[in-house]
Design a protein around this motif. Structure first.
Motif, mmCIF file in Angstrom:
data_model
loop_
_atom_site.group_PDB
_atom_site.id
_atom_site.type_symbol
_atom_site.label_atom_id
_atom_site.label_comp_id
_atom_site.label_asym_id
_atom_site.label_seq_id
_atom_site.Cartn_x
_atom_site.Cartn_y
_atom_site.Cartn_z
ATOM 1 N N MET A 8 0.487 -1.199 -0.312
ATOM 2 C CA MET A 8 -0.173 0.142 -0.495
ATOM 3 C C MET A 8 0.570 0.585 -0.071
ATOM 4 O O MET A 8 1.871 1.557 0.278
ATOM 5 N N GLN A 9 0.123 2.191 -1.165
ATOM 6 C CA GLN A 9 0.837 4.154 -0.923
ATOM 7 C C GLN A 9 0.673 4.295 -0.172
ATOM 8 O O GLN A 9 -0.954 4.527 0.030
ATOM 9 N N THR A 10 1.097 5.427 0.496
ATOM 10 C CA THR A 10 1.584 6.211 1.683
ATOM 11 C C THR A 10 0.882 7.346 0.686
ATOM 12 O O THR A 10 1.497 8.152 -0.188
ATOM 13 N N LYS A 11 0.066 8.212 0.756
ATOM 14 C CA LYS A 11 -0.241 9.693 0.617
ATOM 15 C C LYS A 11 0.286 10.591 0.800
ATOM 16 O O LYS A 11 0.624 11.182 1.765
ATOM 17 N N ILE A 12 0.072 11.795 -0.105
ATOM 18 C CA ILE A 12 1.172 13.249 1.085
ATOM 19 C C ILE A 12 0.410 13.769 1.132
ATOM 20 O O ILE A 12 -0.089 14.164 -0.207
ATOM 21 N N LYS A 13 -0.107 14.615 1.890
ATOM 22 C CA LYS A 13 -1.090 15.679 2.105
ATOM 23 C C LYS A 13 -0.508 17.228 1.362
ATOM 24 O O LYS A 13 1.003 17.457 1.959
ATOM 25 N N THR A 14 -1.333 18.115 0.762
ATOM 26 C CA THR A 14 -1.260 18.903 0.268
ATOM 27 C C THR A 14 -1.818 19.381 0.939
ATOM 28 O O THR A 14 -2.022 21.465 1.059
ATOM 29 N N PHE A 15 -2.766 19.717 1.659
ATOM 30 C CA PHE A 15 -3.850 20.350 2.465
ATOM 31 C C PHE A 15 -4.141 19.760 3.543
ATOM 32 O O PHE A 15 -4.569 18.688 3.763
ATOM 33 N N ASP A 16 -3.749 20.653 4.712
ATOM 34 C CA ASP A 16 -3.941 20.285 6.057
ATOM 35 C C ASP A 16 -5.705 20.674 6.177
ATOM 36 O O ASP A 16 -5.573 22.342 7.242
ATOM 37 N N ALA A 17 -6.855 20.361 6.446
ATOM 38 C CA ALA A 17 -7.810 21.121 6.914
ATOM 39 C C ALA A 17 -7.472 21.137 8.247
ATOM 40 O O ALA A 17 -8.540 22.166 8.092
ATOM 41 N N VAL A 18 -7.817 20.557 9.289
ATOM 42 C CA VAL A 18 -7.576 20.594 10.740
ATOM 43 C C VAL A 18 -6.891 22.223 11.014
ATOM 44 O O VAL A 18 -6.976 22.731 11.849
ATOM 45 N N ALA A 19 -5.940 22.245 10.276
ATOM 46 C CA ALA A 19 -4.348 23.503 10.751
ATOM 47 C C ALA A 19 -5.517 24.485 10.013
ATOM 48 O O ALA A 19 -5.605 25.596 10.807
ATOM 49 N N GLU A 20 -6.080 24.265 8.885
ATOM 50 C CA GLU A 20 -6.610 25.688 8.144
ATOM 51 C C GLU A 20 -7.697 26.156 8.834
ATOM 52 O O GLU A 20 -7.868 27.214 9.125
ATOM 53 N N SER A 21 -8.499 25.294 9.061
ATOM 54 C CA SER A 21 -9.823 25.593 10.465
ATOM 55 C C SER A 21 -9.230 25.836 11.753
ATOM 56 O O SER A 21 -10.069 26.732 12.584
ATOM 57 N N ARG A 22 -8.721 26.015 11.997
ATOM 58 C CA ARG A 22 -7.723 25.940 13.744
ATOM 59 C C ARG A 22 -7.107 28.131 13.426
ATOM 60 O O ARG A 22 -7.163 28.509 14.124
ATOM 61 N N LYS A 23 -6.374 27.816 12.111
ATOM 62 C CA LYS A 23 -5.755 28.958 11.720
ATOM 63 C C LYS A 23 -6.844 30.392 11.449
ATOM 64 O O LYS A 23 -7.334 31.580 12.517
ATOM 65 N N TRP A 24 -8.489 29.798 10.763
ATOM 66 C CA TRP A 24 -9.146 30.658 10.489
ATOM 67 C C TRP A 24 -10.463 31.045 11.948
ATOM 68 O O TRP A 24 -10.329 31.531 12.331
ATOM 69 N N ARG A 25 -10.289 29.285 12.447
ATOM 70 C CA ARG A 25 -11.019 30.223 14.380
ATOM 71 C C ARG A 25 -10.013 31.439 15.217
ATOM 72 O O ARG A 25 -10.981 31.804 15.867
ATOM 73 N N GLU A 26 -8.681 30.933 14.875
ATOM 74 C CA GLU A 26 -8.290 32.324 15.934
ATOM 75 C C GLU A 26 -8.239 32.954 15.094
ATOM 76 O O GLU A 26 -8.715 34.423 15.651
ATOM 77 N N ALA A 27 -8.198 33.327 13.606
ATOM 78 C CA ALA A 27 -8.010 34.512 13.302
ATOM 79 C C ALA A 27 -9.727 35.224 13.489
ATOM 80 O O ALA A 27 -9.589 36.679 13.903
ATOM 81 N N THR A 28 -10.967 34.805 13.319
ATOM 82 C CA THR A 28 -12.140 34.915 13.658
ATOM 83 C C THR A 28 -11.969 35.149 14.874
ATOM 84 O O THR A 28 -12.770 36.546 15.536
ATOM 85 N N SER A 29 -11.996 34.506 16.202
ATOM 86 C CA SER A 29 -11.633 34.993 17.871
ATOM 87 C C SER A 29 -10.903 36.196 17.980
ATOM 88 O O SER A 29 -11.157 37.252 18.246
#
Length: 59
Positions: A1-22
């Motif tokens: 099985m091959q591993t995939k490399i993430k190009t977009f980290d949704a969790v990190a982006e969500s945290r950034k959005w929440r912090e900026a909004t706060s």
């Protein structure tokens, strides 16, 4: 099985959005926050309605 490399980290982006909004909301008074959130809700509803209309028109 091959591993995939993430190009977009949704969790990190969500945290950034929440912090900026706060930070943005915390800098506002209570009345400003209410007005901002109401305006955001109106824009969101208008966007959702227009998407529904476009979808219905394409059927």
């Amino acid at each position: 099985m091959q591993t995939k490399i993430k190009t977009f980290d949704a969790v990190a982006e969500s945290r950034k959005w929440r912090e900026a909004t706060s930070r943005k909301l915390n800098a506002m008074s209570r009345e400003e926050r209410i007005a901002h959130l109401k305006a955001f809700g109106l824009r969101l509803r208008a966007e959702m309605i227009s998407k529904r209309l476009l979808k219905a028109a394409s059927l």
